[in-house]
Design a protein around this motif. Structure first.
Motif: not given
Length: 170
Positions: A14-36
């Motif tokens: 459960l702890i590992i899953t929570c940490v992974s979910a937080q890391e995914i959320n952080v990674n989702d919010r520090n990347t942007i998609e670019i379309e050209i």
């Protein structure tokens, strides 16, 4: 004893899953998609939101880092910024090359986000501009090694130093 092991392993999972979910959320919010559009085809890429401490300029600067080969020789781009509510806010840029910093010997490019945000502020409302900075997560330069970016850290450092030198000349 078996019950204790089962409970302990379940708790650890459960702890590992929570940490992974937080890391995914952080990674989702520090990347942007670019379309050209290249050669009549729509291409999508990823940029990474990074805050650089420019020691010689005595100020932090925000940027989007991406592969130079993806963005070079491109005018129109759509940037999709992540929002806290899970949606993406998109901004169409007519000439992205105005906001790019590249160097011949480096395979990375910088979108100067501060200058771009100022332009967006002029096109939209100040509230829209603040939405970008309130919702995304900029990875501080000193924490880059803690994130799993597929960026060459040496090339990134060289590009940042070239960018800072170019601003000192201005």
């Amino acid at each position: 004893m078996k019950k204790c092991k089962l409970i302990f392993s379940s708790f650890l999972l459960l702890i590992i899953t929570c940490v992974s979910a937080q890391e995914i959320n952080v990674n989702d919010r520090n990347t942007i998609e670019i379309e050209i559009v290249k050669d009549g085809k729509v291409e999508k890429g990823i940029g990474y939101l990074i805050m650089f401490d420019m020691k010689n300029l005595k100020a932090p600067y925000t940027a989007v880092i991406l592969e130079k080969s993806f963005i070079e020789n491109t005018k129109n781009a759509i940037l999709y910024f992540p929002m806290k509510n899970g949606e993406k806010s998109n901004y169409q840029i007519e000439d992205i090359s105005k906001y790019l910093f590249t160097e011949k010997s480096n395979n990375l490019a910088i979108i100067r986000l501060g200058e771009l945000a100022t332009q967006l502020e002029n096109q939209t409302t100040q509230l829209e501009n603040q939405k970008i900075y309130a919702n995304v997560i900029f990875v501080p330069e000193e924490l880059l090694s803690d994130f799993s970016f597929p960026l060459d850290k040496i090339k990134l450092k060289e590009l940042k130093e070239s960018w800072e030198q170019s601003m000192l000349i201005k």
